[in-house]
Design a protein around this motif. Structure first.
Motif, PDB file in Angstrom:
ATOM      1  N   HIS A 125      41.825  38.344  46.273  1.00  0.00           N
ATOM      2  CA  HIS A 125      42.367  37.834  45.013  1.00  0.00           C
ATOM      3  C   HIS A 125      43.272  38.844  44.313  1.00  0.00           C
ATOM      4  O   HIS A 125      43.998  38.485  43.383  1.00  0.00           O
ATOM      5  N   GLN A 126      43.241  40.102  44.772  1.00  0.00           N
ATOM      6  CA  GLN A 126      44.082  41.134  44.169  1.00  0.00           C
ATOM      7  C   GLN A 126      45.466  41.209  44.815  1.00  0.00           C
ATOM      8  O   GLN A 126      46.280  42.041  44.430  1.00  0.00           O
ATOM      9  N   PHE A 127      45.723  40.350  45.795  1.00  0.00           N
ATOM     10  CA  PHE A 127      47.000  40.345  46.500  1.00  0.00           C
ATOM     11  C   PHE A 127      47.809  39.100  46.143  1.00  0.00           C
ATOM     12  O   PHE A 127      47.248  38.047  45.838  1.00  0.00           O
ATOM     13  N   ARG A 174      48.813  38.368  51.001  1.00  0.00           N
ATOM     14  CA  ARG A 174      47.659  37.785  51.701  1.00  0.00           C
ATOM     15  C   ARG A 174      48.076  37.259  53.068  1.00  0.00           C
ATOM     16  O   ARG A 174      47.312  37.364  54.040  1.00  0.00           O
ATOM     17  N   GLN A 175      49.272  36.693  53.159  1.00  0.00           N
ATOM     18  CA  GLN A 175      49.731  36.215  54.454  1.00  0.00           C
ATOM     19  C   GLN A 175      49.934  37.380  55.415  1.00  0.00           C
ATOM     20  O   GLN A 175      49.664  37.263  56.620  1.00  0.00           O
ATOM     21  N   ARG A 176      50.371  38.527  54.890  1.00  0.00           N
ATOM     22  CA  ARG A 176      50.494  39.723  55.729  1.00  0.00           C
ATOM     23  C   ARG A 176      49.122  40.187  56.231  1.00  0.00           C
ATOM     24  O   ARG A 176      48.981  40.632  57.367  1.00  0.00           O
ATOM     25  N   VAL A 177      48.115  40.083  55.361  1.00  0.00           N
ATOM     26  CA  VAL A 177      46.753  40.435  55.773  1.00  0.00           C
ATOM     27  C   VAL A 177      46.306  39.519  56.910  1.00  0.00           C
ATOM     28  O   VAL A 177      45.685  39.976  57.886  1.00  0.00           O
ATOM     29  N   MET A 178      46.609  38.220  56.797  1.00  0.00           N
ATOM     30  CA  MET A 178      46.243  37.281  57.858  1.00  0.00           C
ATOM     31  C   MET A 178      46.935  37.623  59.173  1.00  0.00           C
ATOM     32  O   MET A 178      46.344  37.524  60.254  1.00  0.00           O
ATOM     33  N   ILE A 179      48.194  38.032  59.092  1.00  0.00           N
ATOM     34  CA  ILE A 179      48.917  38.437  60.298  1.00  0.00           C
ATOM     35  C   ILE A 179      48.289  39.700  60.885  1.00  0.00           C
ATOM     36  O   ILE A 179      48.109  39.816  62.102  1.00  0.00           O
ATOM     37  N   ALA A 180      47.918  40.636  60.016  1.00  0.00           N
ATOM     38  CA  ALA A 180      47.230  41.848  60.485  1.00  0.00           C
ATOM     39  C   ALA A 180      45.914  41.493  61.172  1.00  0.00           C
ATOM     40  O   ALA A 180      45.562  42.051  62.224  1.00  0.00           O
ATOM     41  N   MET A 181      45.169  40.548  60.592  1.00  0.00           N
ATOM     42  CA  MET A 181      43.907  40.089  61.177  1.00  0.00           C
ATOM     43  C   MET A 181      44.138  39.524  62.576  1.00  0.00           C
ATOM     44  O   MET A 181      43.376  39.775  63.511  1.00  0.00           O
ATOM     45  N   ALA A 191      46.113  31.402  53.295  1.00  0.00           N
ATOM     46  CA  ALA A 191      45.488  32.701  53.521  1.00  0.00           C
ATOM     47  C   ALA A 191      44.305  32.937  52.594  1.00  0.00           C
ATOM     48  O   ALA A 191      43.309  33.552  52.981  1.00  0.00           O
ATOM     49  N   LEU A 192      44.389  32.441  51.354  1.00  0.00           N
ATOM     50  CA  LEU A 192      43.300  32.675  50.405  1.00  0.00           C
ATOM     51  C   LEU A 192      42.021  31.987  50.868  1.00  0.00           C
ATOM     52  O   LEU A 192      40.924  32.529  50.740  1.00  0.00           O
ATOM     53  N   ALA A 193      42.158  30.779  51.442  1.00  0.00           N
ATOM     54  CA  ALA A 193      40.989  30.051  51.921  1.00  0.00           C
ATOM     55  C   ALA A 193      40.446  30.650  53.219  1.00  0.00           C
ATOM     56  O   ALA A 193      39.253  30.551  53.500  1.00  0.00           O
ATOM     57  N   ALA A 194      41.313  31.282  54.002  1.00  0.00           N
ATOM     58  CA  ALA A 194      40.892  31.815  55.299  1.00  0.00           C
ATOM     59  C   ALA A 194      40.238  33.191  55.196  1.00  0.00           C
ATOM     60  O   ALA A 194      39.579  33.627  56.140  1.00  0.00           O
TER      61      ALA A 194
END
Length: 562
Positions: A164-166, A171-178, A111-114
């Protein structure tokens, strides 16, 4: 072909994803390589298909083909992939851009790289929404971003923060939201939980389960983790070497697999029910030779080989450029633990718990802020700042790293890699070093024929064996293994664990085994220390910690194992 519905029966809904005879061939410097060959399956709305296989099996290739992400200049894709009846294979760039995100979306492993490090997560989500909703205002897109973040369990206020603050799980949750912001029909989740700790892994899987039940989202769960598939999938498709080997209901495939490879893959992954200390089956050895006996709990001498007492480690602190005081980050807070002669101590905890920092202190690579650090009765607290002390310590303490790709110098031969400790610490001549290297490779299951090859010529499991051979070169008394199998496929993981068990028993090694995989720790370790937030919350024998945990946090971790 799909069988026609019986007369008078209600017509069956078209599959959300329909794959027929999919083949993908890459063209590279060494010619054509087939990554997927004749893959066929249907995925219904609201269904989860577990796409299982080891690295190089072709499972991620299938996921990328469903998104139309293969480069047509270097890739030949044949067969058919339909998302809701729309053909992906051969579609124009414009058609694919319209399809991606709105009808089919992907959650990547890293997720950090994406995610973009230069934009807040809210801004990135809003942009993904506006791409497919041209008439939406910035305010509408922002509201939608906040809504979807809250839906995946992230507070609205955090939409202004940066990746970077997650934490990794957030961050994986953010990717799922995306992936979900445009309500796609199909979600391709490529190893979405591989790098996550047990509790966070469980949270992500539970979230995917909620979404597919509430919104009818169909999910292709690409993974090599059999436990994840057992927890989340309705059906399972097993791949190996680009071929589809087995497809069926998850319960049937996981409990009564038809293909020998599937049986080996399932047996290779230790669970909390696996008998500790037994050999694990591998693909090459589906019925492994028995050990003389399962390793029971060792009874090492009370005098510790390595120990920390009242250990504190802080990072940063001081003052900013404007003179404001900056509080240090406290990675380790008052930790006390011991590794005794001949035992394996498992150090477990989630990311950020302080376990790797504690290991680095014991290896002499990190200077403690406070506390006592001793090895074989000697004070090694200053090893990180003293070249002489660190050099002396490294003869007796060696590390095996997590990433077998990054931890080996790609420009050096295997012989040069394995004999580096000998060149630094001994006066052995070239012939003697080569002889020792050959002996070490034989010891870890390789051969002298491999001495003049380079790391890129080996598989991940073979590279990890080379790393272990390097660690053994000076005959150390303590090996610190920091997540040594977490980056490996389950069958390769089994090979490495079997090897470590054999070497430990044969050489009488002490090991500090750092991991977040509780099943592996239970299988491999004699005693266990559980860390959380920089502190040790529980220490005990394997049977005590896993059978009668005293800390609520330990019980939480065990309950989260899938």
């Amino acid at each position: 072909m799909t069988a026609p519905a019986p007369k008078g029966a209600a017509p069956q809904a078209a599959p959300a994803l329909r794959v027929r005879d999919l083949s993908v061939t890459f063209t590279g410097p060494r010619g054509a390589v087939t990554a997927a060959d004749g893959v066929t399956f249907d995925l219904a709305r609201g269904e989860v298909l577990g796409l299982v296989g080891e690295s190089g099996s072709g499972k991620s290739t299938v996921g990328l083909a469903a998104m139309g992400l293969h480069d047509p200049a270097r890739t030949r894709v044949t067969g058919s992939v339909q998302v809701g009846g729309t053909e992906v294979v051969g579609a124009s760039d414009a058609a694919l851009r319209a399809l991606r995100g709105s009808r089919v979306a992907m959650v990547f492993q890293d997720a950090l790289a994406a995610l973009s490090p230069f934009h807040s997560v809210g801004a990135q989500l809003a942009e993904a929404y506006r791409v497919h909703h041209r008439g939406a205002s910035r305010a509408e897109a922002g509201d939608r971003a906040v809504d979807i973040l809250e839906r995946v369990g992230i507070a609205a206020a955090r939409s202004r923060e940066y990746p970077h603050q997650f934490s990794g799980g957030m961050r994986q949750r953010v990717m799922i939201a995306m992936a979900l912001i445009n309500s796609p029909d199909v979600l391709i989740a490529d190893e979405p939980t591989t790098a996550l700790d047990a509790r966070v892994q469980r949270q992500v899987l539970d979230l995917l389960d909620e979404l597919r039940h509430e919104h009818g989202t169909a999910v292709v769960l690409v993974t090599h983790d059999v436990g994840v598939v057992a927890h989340a999938a309705d059906r399972v498709l097993v791949m190996r070497d680009s071929q589809q080997l087995e497809l069926g209901p998850a319960e049937r495939v996981l409990t009564a697999p038809e293909h020998p490879y599937t049986r080996a893959l399932i047996g290779a992954a230790p669970t909390l029910a696996t008998v500790p200390g037994t050999r694990l089956p591998t693909v090459d050895e589906p019925e492994p030779k028995p050990r003389t006996a399962a390793r029971g709990l060792v009874t090492p001498p009370e005098r510790p080989l390595a120990e920390v007492a009242g250990l504190h480690v802080e990072f940063g602190g001081g003052r900013t450029l404007l003179g404001r005081r900056r509080e240090p980050a406290r990675a380790v807070r008052g930790v006390s633990l011991q590794v005794r002669e001949g035992e394996t101590l498992g150090l477990v905890g989630e990311s950020g718990s302080g376990k790797s920092t504690t290991a680095r202190v014991l290896a002499g690579l990190q200077r403690p802020t406070a506390g006592e650090v001793r090895f074989d009765g000697r004070d090694i607290s200053g090893a990180a700042g003293s070249a002489a002390l660190r050099r002396a310590l490294s003869r007796e303490v060696q590390l095996v790293f997590q990433d077998p790709y990054a931890s080996l110098n790609p420009r050096r031969t295997v012989q040069e890699i394995v004999t580096t400790p000998l060149r630094v610490h001994t006066r052995a001549g070239a012939g003697e070093r080569r002889e020792r290297a050959a002996e070490l490779l034989e010891q870890v299951g390789l051969s002298a024929d491999h001495l003049d090859r380079y790391p890129h010529e080996f598989s991940g499991g073979q590279r990890q064996r080379i790393g272990i051979a390097r660690a053994l070169a000076l005959r150390p008394r303590l090996i610190i293994a920091d997540e040594p199998v977490s980056a490996l496929d389950v069958s390769v993981q089994a090979q490495v664990l079997n090897l470590l068990m054999d070497l430990r028993d044969e050489l009488g090694l002490s090991l500090l085994f750092v991991s977040h995989d509780l099943a592996v720790v239970r299988h491999f370790c004699d005693r266990v220390a559980v860390m959380r937030g920089g502190t040790v919350v529980e220490t005990g024998t394997r049977d005590e910690v896993f059978g009668r945990p005293s800390a609520a946090y330990t019980r939480e971790l065990l309950d989260a194992v899938v």
